[in-house]
Design a protein around this motif. Sequence first.
Motif, mmCIF file in Angstrom:
data_model
loop_
_atom_site.group_PDB
_atom_site.id
_atom_site.type_symbol
_atom_site.label_atom_id
_atom_site.label_comp_id
_atom_site.label_asym_id
_atom_site.label_seq_id
_atom_site.Cartn_x
_atom_site.Cartn_y
_atom_site.Cartn_z
ATOM 1 N N LEU A 55 51.776 -33.242 -16.133
ATOM 2 C CA LEU A 55 52.636 -32.262 -15.477
ATOM 3 C C LEU A 55 52.091 -30.852 -15.649
ATOM 4 N N PHE A 56 51.581 -30.567 -16.846
ATOM 5 C CA PHE A 56 51.090 -29.229 -17.149
ATOM 6 C C PHE A 56 49.567 -29.203 -17.076
ATOM 7 N N ASP A 57 49.054 -28.009 -16.844
ATOM 8 C CA ASP A 57 47.614 -27.864 -16.683
ATOM 9 C C ASP A 57 46.861 -28.123 -17.978
ATOM 10 N N THR A 58 47.497 -27.861 -19.122
ATOM 11 C CA THR A 58 46.850 -28.051 -20.409
ATOM 12 C C THR A 58 47.608 -29.073 -21.234
ATOM 13 N N LYS A 59 46.877 -29.849 -21.998
ATOM 14 C CA LYS A 59 47.510 -30.848 -22.850
ATOM 15 C C LYS A 59 47.996 -30.266 -24.160
ATOM 16 N N ASP A 60 47.668 -29.005 -24.432
ATOM 17 C CA ASP A 60 48.103 -28.392 -25.691
ATOM 18 C C ASP A 60 49.617 -28.314 -25.780
ATOM 19 N N VAL A 61 50.296 -28.171 -24.630
ATOM 20 C CA VAL A 61 51.757 -28.101 -24.637
ATOM 21 C C VAL A 61 52.348 -29.391 -25.176
ATOM 22 N N PHE A 62 51.807 -30.528 -24.741
ATOM 23 C CA PHE A 62 52.316 -31.819 -25.215
ATOM 24 C C PHE A 62 51.921 -32.057 -26.668
ATOM 25 N N VAL A 63 50.710 -31.678 -27.029
ATOM 26 C CA VAL A 63 50.256 -31.931 -28.399
ATOM 27 C C VAL A 63 51.106 -31.147 -29.391
ATOM 28 N N LYS A 64 51.436 -29.896 -29.060
ATOM 29 C CA LYS A 64 52.252 -29.088 -29.968
ATOM 30 C C LYS A 64 53.645 -29.674 -30.128
ATOM 31 N N GLU A 65 54.268 -30.071 -29.017
ATOM 32 C CA GLU A 65 55.602 -30.665 -29.108
ATOM 33 C C GLU A 65 55.545 -32.021 -29.808
ATOM 34 N N LEU A 66 54.457 -32.759 -29.596
ATOM 35 C CA LEU A 66 54.290 -34.040 -30.273
ATOM 36 C C LEU A 66 54.228 -33.844 -31.782
ATOM 37 N N GLN A 67 53.556 -32.800 -32.241
ATOM 38 C CA GLN A 67 53.486 -32.532 -33.678
ATOM 39 C C GLN A 67 54.866 -32.212 -34.235
#
Length: 710
Positions: free
Chosen positions: A374-386
Amino acid sequence: MPPGGGVFASVFSRSGVHPPKQQQRFTVTAIDQVPKIKVALTEHLSFLLGIGSEYFVYGQNRWIPDAGSPFHSHFESCPPIAQIRQPTLNDHAAQDAKESKSPFWDSLRSWKDTVGCETVKKCLAGALSGLLTDFVTWSYAGVYREGLDWHLDFWVEHLLSRIAQKACACLEDNAVDAPLPVGPRKWKDMATARLGALRVDELFDIIVDWDVTAPAIEDLRHFTTNPATRGYLTHDFASVLQTRLLHPGASTIEIIQLYISIIRSFRVLDPKGVLLERVTRKLRRYLREREDTVKVIVTGLLSDPVSQEGQLPSNSEVLSELAVELNYSSVRDKSADDNEFDWNNMDWFPDPIDAAPDYMKSKNTDVIGSLITLFDTKDVFVKELQNTLADRLLKNKPDFNQEIGVLEHLKLRFGDSALQGCEVMLRDVLDSRKVDNVVRRDRGMQDETGRALPDDLQLHAKILSRLFWPSMPEQAFTVPQVVLDQQSSYEKGFETLKQSRKLTWLNTVGQVDVELELEDRVFQDQVLPWQAVVIYAFRDADAAATGTESDSGQIRKTVAELAAELAMSPTLVRSACIFWVSKRILIESSRDTFAVLERLPDGTDTTMQDDTSRPDAASAVAAAAAAAAQAAKEAEEVERKGKMAMYHQFIVSMLTNQGAMPLPRIAMMLGIVVPGGFPFSNEELKEFLAGMVKDGVLDVGHGGAYKVAS
C-alpha cells in the motif's frame, strides 16, 4: 456499430423489416390504440414467458423417472440444474397446447388490421426488449447459484425466441415466406448483457457477502468480454465504492475487509489484474491517508489465526483473517516471475487490449502482497511490526510459534535485512528464558529442577537489547521494597553471568500474577505492574503502619494519599483503583476514596467476582478503561514534550548558523539532521516553536520566518 452487431443491437434485424408496398394512412382513432396495444402486449407476453409466476413450468408439470423435473422460469424456485430434464416431445406439445389457449394470437391479428403489421412489430420488439430486462431482474436478482447461464439459455431458446418467432409468423400474410426474426444466438447475447448489467449493479453487495456469492462472478465473466463492458464495470463500481465505502463512517477494518474480498473476487473475474488495478486506485489512496491502516494490518497479521476452540476468532476489532491468509498463502516460485518469457508456457495469454500503456502485472496479486505494498516504503510496516511485536513478546506466553511463523513468512516478502530488528527482539525473549533460569538458580530463587522456592514473591525478567526495541512507556512510580530487594539480588546474579552488561529495570512493563486473600474469597488474576502496586498499598500491614484503617475495619485510602505514597500520577492511581472496583476488590465509598471490600454483599455469588455482565460492573470496567487511556495519553504527552525538548538545541543552532527560516524548511532540515528522522508533524512543530517564541528564544520575522531572538 454496424447493423445487427453487438449485444445491444435491435431485437429484429434490419433485413427483416421492409417498408410497405403502398403508403398506409391510419385514422386518429387507430393511432390512439398504440399505447393500449403496448400494454396488452406486455401483459400477454408476461404470461406466456412465465414472468412473475413462481409456479410457471415448461411442458408437463411432473417429475419423470430417468429424466428429471420440469423447468421453472423462477430460478430460485427451480430445482438444482442437474435434476432438470431436457424438454421432450411431450413437453413441447404440452407447452404448445397451453400457449394456443391464450387470446394473444387473435389479438395480434386484430391489432394488425387496426394499425398495420409494421407498427405491431415495433410494439412487439419494444415489449420483448422490456420483458427481457424484467425477467432477468425478477428471476436472478439476489440469487447466486450454479447453473444460472444454463437456466437463462433454456428460457431464451425455448420461450423468448420461440414465442417471438411465432408472433412474427402470425403477423405475416404468408407465414412460409415470412422473414425470420432475430435468432436465439442474438437473444442470448442480449440476455447476457442484461444479466451483466444487473450483476454490476449488485457487485458491491456481492463482494460484501463473498464467497457465498462466488457464482455471480461467473455471470460477470460472460459479460466482461470487450473493452466497453469492462470499462462500464470498473467505472460504475469505483463510483459505488466512493459513495458507500470511502467515507469517515466506515471503519478501517471494514474497508480492509472489503478490500480483501475485492482482491479475491476480481482475481477470479480477471486473473490479469487490469480490472482490479482500476477499481482499487482510489481505495488504496484512501487507505494510505488513514492513520490506523498500518496498525490494523500488522495487528491482523500477528493475531492468532484460530481460537482455543479451533475456529476463527470472532473479535470484530482484529483482522484475524489476515493471519489465516498468511499461513495458507504460499509465495510464488521465483520462476513464476518469468512467465512472460517462458516460451514453453502453453497457458500464456497476452495482456488485455484495454490495459493502460504503463500496465505491468504485479507480482504481489495476493491479499498479503496487495496490503503490504500500500505504501511506497516498507519502513512504515516494519516500524509498526516492531511496536506490535514488542507488545506480544512481552506477554507471559508459553511459546511464540505464531510470531516466529509470521516473521518467517514476512522475511520472504521484505527480506532478511529489513526484519533484522524483529529477529533480535525475538531472540532476546527466547534467550531471556535461559538466562532467567540460570540467574534464579544461582541466586537461590529456585531449586535445581527449576521449581520456584516457597516465597511471597517470585521475580522473572526478560532482558531486552535497548537499541533494537521500541521506546517503552515511562510512567514512574515507587516499587515496593520487597520487589526492590529481589531486583537487586537479580542484578548481582546477572552481572556475574554477563560481566560486561548492566540491567535497567522497566517497572511499567510486564505482568504480575496476584493472589488476594479476602474474608470470604480468594482472588487470582494477571494484572499490570502499576495496578499491582496500587492494590499492594491496601495490604493489612501497610494500613496498620499508616493508620488508614477505618472504624468499621475497612482499609480506606484516597487517590491523593496513594499518589503521594507511590509517587504515581493521580490519573494513573485512579485508573488502577477503578480497575479493582470492576473486579469487586475495592469500593469507592466517596469521590476519590476507596476501601477494600472484604465481604461481598449478601446474596452475591462469591464465584462470580470476575463477572462483568452486571450494569455496575460493566460501567466500572468502562470507567477503568477510560482512566487508563487518559493516563496513557498523559504519559505519551510527557514523553512527547521530553523528546521535543531534545530538538530545542538543534533548532537554535540551525537558525544561528543559517539565519531565519520558514516552518516547512525547519521541518525539512530537522528531518535531515535528527538521527532516525523527525517524528512530529508540522502542526506539532508549530506549537513547539510558538512556545519558544513565548519564552523569548525565537522571534517571528517577515513572512512567518523564525529567527533567533536578539
